[in-house]
Design a protein around this motif. Structure first.
Motif, short mmCIF file in Angstrom:
data_model
loop_
_atom_site.label_atom_id
_atom_site.label_comp_id
_atom_site.label_asym_id
_atom_site.label_seq_id
_atom_site.Cartn_x
_atom_site.Cartn_y
_atom_site.Cartn_z
N UNK A 1 -55.77 -19.04 55.67
CA UNK A 1 -54.30 -19.21 55.77
C UNK A 1 -53.69 -19.79 54.50
N UNK A 2 -54.43 -20.67 53.83
CA UNK A 2 -53.89 -21.31 52.64
C UNK A 2 -53.65 -20.32 51.52
N UNK A 3 -54.33 -19.19 51.59
CA UNK A 3 -54.19 -18.19 50.53
C UNK A 3 -52.86 -17.44 50.61
N UNK A 4 -52.09 -17.69 51.66
CA UNK A 4 -50.74 -17.10 51.74
C UNK A 4 -49.67 -18.19 51.91
N UNK A 5 -50.06 -19.44 51.84
CA UNK A 5 -49.12 -20.53 52.14
C UNK A 5 -47.88 -20.51 51.26
N UNK A 6 -46.74 -20.57 51.90
CA UNK A 6 -45.48 -20.60 51.16
C UNK A 6 -45.00 -19.23 50.71
N UNK A 7 -45.77 -18.18 51.02
CA UNK A 7 -45.46 -16.84 50.51
C UNK A 7 -45.22 -15.84 51.63
#
Lengths: 349, 349, 349, 349
Positions: D287-293
């Motif tokens: 999930x962190x690999x898309x965080x904020x995007x």
């Protein structure tokens, strides 16, 4: 003033490097033409950082000064302490501009560097040539220079919070105590028990009490502002979160100054500087209120019972404390508007 | 000295109440005979706290002093500020012993209470009769008494960390600055934006700067030890974790005292008191190293450059800062060994 | 049936070892007489785990079978995969009883071990002799034995949640899908980017999909219960928390069975076994409701639209998934009451 | 095709509203001309969200359709369920375009809405007129429309992960099981014990098993793709983190298809759609690999032992699952390039 710059990033597989890539993707005048890693050269950067898949498709270069000089106009050094000391001079010699995010060129005194960093200092020439880029305070000195030393994360939060009061003579610098707290990303991507999840999560700890290498950096800047030697008490703590620094600072007030007066004085000091936001509502800033952004938010409390001022200053250590301020310095160097490419909102919640 | 006691817990659906139940389950001399909640009376406690399923099978009682007096010998008051002020006197009148975990009976001065808590103070009789149960310092006064006021979480960590040095006259009490940090459970189970997950997680914030109601409690105890009025600077911060408090404390050293001397002096002060552990290894304690336990760990750093002492003191706010110290006070009241039922290890990691 | 046992712990500087020490401190019949570490021998254990300061004062021993045999009656092996395979036989030969917390002796098939663990299997004699100690299911086989293989963390949660339904024939075993989630402590204290705070925090990820070495362990036990070969789909995820496992399990119901019937059937299956708690209130259990304890909580949802059963099973991976169940097995081995030393409440919040 | 649009946001003091403001600040064609809150009208928005200090200086408006119609061309409805049902028609009548982020207009069947949402459904006219804006799948239908219903967070991750396989007929839709996990921000800014920090932190829990209101939304879209009624098993879990959703999905493969074939087929399906990234390296997305995007990353594992496919799909629930996809829909509506204003990198770490 050119509006087009080719940038290289050395140390692209660390957190500072990744953040430079994130931010520079949105910078209108900069193209990243080389990303360098001594350990993973030849592999796509996105293997190290899958979040950059299809966003940044470059392959990691070897650390080869000539190669870089052929591809880039300017280099960001996002390397561990000890690397920039020599490398920066070679890059300059090859005609590159350099912005160094490491601590190697921040202390003007080689002796202080060696005492606090426990490593050999950079050549005297480099120390002399490097301009300390605390943008809102010493930004004027950055313009047109070719070797910028980007401030440390703790010093950025600390100095932006203290300098106006020290310069105004409203606090007694000999009473300054700095209680600093940082998220874990400040420790970088290198492995260690101190950044091991199960050790850090649900834990709050102090480390390097009175021994942190950012102490002389803070004192060097405060002493310059005060015009006399200042020593401070500085404690660093690790917060179970990824990003964010708060420095809570204490000092005895000289004379009579209300909270409102401090606020007004700071606002004047930072007039026109968009990245410093002075709080007015009696509430202190929180680290999450600047997360992912280049802002530094500052709040004040005057305690009439003790005659002391409390200042809270918060930044995102990876942005304003590293990659963001580096780009701010790039903008100042190049004569571009200081905020170019950096005017994005914090990510909340 | 009886080895059998029936205990009631008022406020059993809050975190302090739940922790009393967890800890008393392991106490050899105590049986919980009533759990009281004004909001959920009639329902099984385990509906409020599913972790207690099949561990504690009781039904929540109404708040009825006679009912409680018929079932119990002693009452723990794990209630919000403002409740114990009157209730404690009624419980005493019904022949019950009382240990109050709220802040209502801690300040001897009704005026101070009203200034800081913004509520009407308890009756003078209650304030006078209540013994302040900071176990390792004032524990002798607890024995045989029937109304104990259990210290606050911040004051426990702060006072255990400061009192030996103040009493020894090794630090200047007028220079004391306390930078305190707490996990979110300190805010209790009551809802509020300040404890809302998405606001607190990945965030570090300061709150109630110079205004926290634990300030007069700390100053009252320090002043008593010092024999003169002491005012302190005290800042509270919220850490994104559930349990744990660290207070980082600063003071100017009087005379010449090394780190080793402070350590030795503190060890003598706390000789025989198992729940205070003084660190010797130059490393500061971390909150996780006491999580779930009744320990208070303390470490020191002497800074020769500034002449200041830095003390870090950590506790689990729900145990040593509330339920655990309440049981320690129970042990002292009853003439039992202080550590009865409390000698369990911290939970790590 | 002796009520006094001397225990050694090999691998005392890992999380499993530390938890054994925490739990055994509270066990009435066991004294820890040796803690062993190959890396830190000669140093106090509390240097590795400061939370044990003044609680456990032992010095780490070398790994020397004769030395251990002279000090202890039983050994807990809290070692990484690959170590117990040979060591366990040597310890047995020296007259010690052994409880192995690693995965080395769980699979009866050496071939399966080598396929899934990618390491040489233990000697056939060891694999044969080792009793698989899933306490609530195969506990009867543990009594009086001298070599116990303690179940893995995921298999414990999974099997306790599935076995009654498989044994009753109420679900179709060929449809079983297990979606497992674990806190980061399951990865141990060894460093790796996968347990690096800044990578794991605020992140949810899947790993080893269809490749986890706990798959054959789960299938071996299910196949034994079902009396035929069962293969399952099993996915593991990493949750940004330290302790806790939830396995969410799906299977097609055979025949007509309501939620209430499943609950009743499971309660009968686990009758008298205190550490398995079946939820009745239609709410699924949460990992925090067992944190720090030896409980396994299980809840059910029957979906009439799809004819599928959903089961949620939660444990604390370090307790019921490792050290706690190992002590439960010790109790069963020794003929002691199964719950001896283990009846403490979860830590909440 | 105008390149200038005035937007209003109703529900600006919730997380969806705040995220719209963050993202629209960076959109080249949109100006926010009104932010509306029924509870805080008259106050500066930055009082509710201090991170927007000096970034968004507007005052909150009352909810007054005429007022809004005078200021804006289009309205984002970031309101709780039950509000948009009627409001959307009034806004349309006043000549405004509407993008509804709530669930009120997603289900074409009023009966289904009332069954799952337990509220009265929107008028039939609104349900009919609303276009379901799953951008990468039904984006063509959005162009030029004036009432868009923005998909739910779970449905977005689920449907983008399943639709290509369902449409290709490579999986058996009757075997689909969806195990979904979400960060806590999905619960919004409204207070509740389920989002209380001390309850959620260090906890992993399941909720609304088989009862979540996103189930009919998922089934409606899958049924449309499959051309027949599909029912699914869907479980939702709460992860102790702020942002991020992962759905892990299981289905039986029809015919023989390798992992590589699934990857290739999905890449073709999403050809030219920048916000869906298909992983190729055998590693599942985190999930962190898309965080904020605005990205949705999808990975696959084919298990030959069981013949099942496992799909992991991740999004940031506040961006691609709400505000980001709403802006993507705005771009599609207006005939702008789909990615306008949305091509920023995830924030990592």
């Amino acid at each position: 003033m050119s509006n087009s710059l080719r940038a290289a990033i050395i140390g692209a597989t660390g957190y500072g490097g990744a953040e430079l890539i994130r931010l520079l993707q949105a910078h209108p005048y900069v193209t990243i033409t080389s990303v360098v890693s001594t350990s993973n050269a030849g592999a796509p950067l996105a293997e190290s950082f899958p979040h950059l898949n299809q966003i940044f498709v470059g392959i990691l270069d070897e650390l080869d000064v000539d190669l870089i000089a052929g591809k880039a106009d300017l280099v960001f050094l996002a390397t561990p302490a000890g690397v920039s000391a020599e490398l920066s001079m070679k890059l300059l010699a090859a005609g590159l501009k350099v912005i160094d995010i490491s601590g190697d060129l921040r202390l003007k005194s080689a002796e202080a560097y060696e005492n606090w960093y426990k490593k050999p200092a950079a050549p005297a020439e480099a120390l002399e040539r490097a301009v300390y880029g605390l943008s809102e305070v010493f930004g004027d000195e950055v313009k047109g220079m070719d070797l910028i030393s980007n401030p440390g994360c703790y010093p950025t939060a600390t100095l932006l919070g203290l300098i106006p009061a020290v310069q105004a003579g409203w606090i007694d610098p000999s009473t300054i105590i700095i209680d600093a707290k940082s998220g874990v990303s400040g420790a970088g991507r290198g492995l260690g028990l101190g950044a091991h999840y199960a050790e850090v999560n649900e834990n709050f700890s102090a480390y390097k009490v009175n021994k942190h290498q950012h102490i002389p950096e803070i004192e060097q800047a405060l002493s310059r502002i005060a015009g006399k030697d200042i020593v401070t008490t500085f404690t660093t703590h690790l917060v179970p979160m990824t990003r964010g620094i708060m420095t809570t600072m204490y000092a005895t007030i000289i004379g009579e100054h209300t909270e409102a007066e401090f606020i007004e004085m700071y606002r004047q000091y930072y007039e026109g500087r968009k990245f410093v936001r002075i709080r007015s509502n009696g509430k202190m800033p929180a680290t999450k209120e600047v997360l992912g952004s280049n802002y530094c938010d500052i709040g004040f409390a005057v305690d009439e019972r003790t005659g002391r001022l409390t200042i809270c200053s918060v930044i995102d250590n990876v942005v304003k404390g590293a990659a963001g301020q580096a780009i701010q310095n790039l903008n100042l160097m190049m004569g571009w508007e200081e905020t170019t490419g950096l005017l994005f909102s914090p990510v909340y919640p």
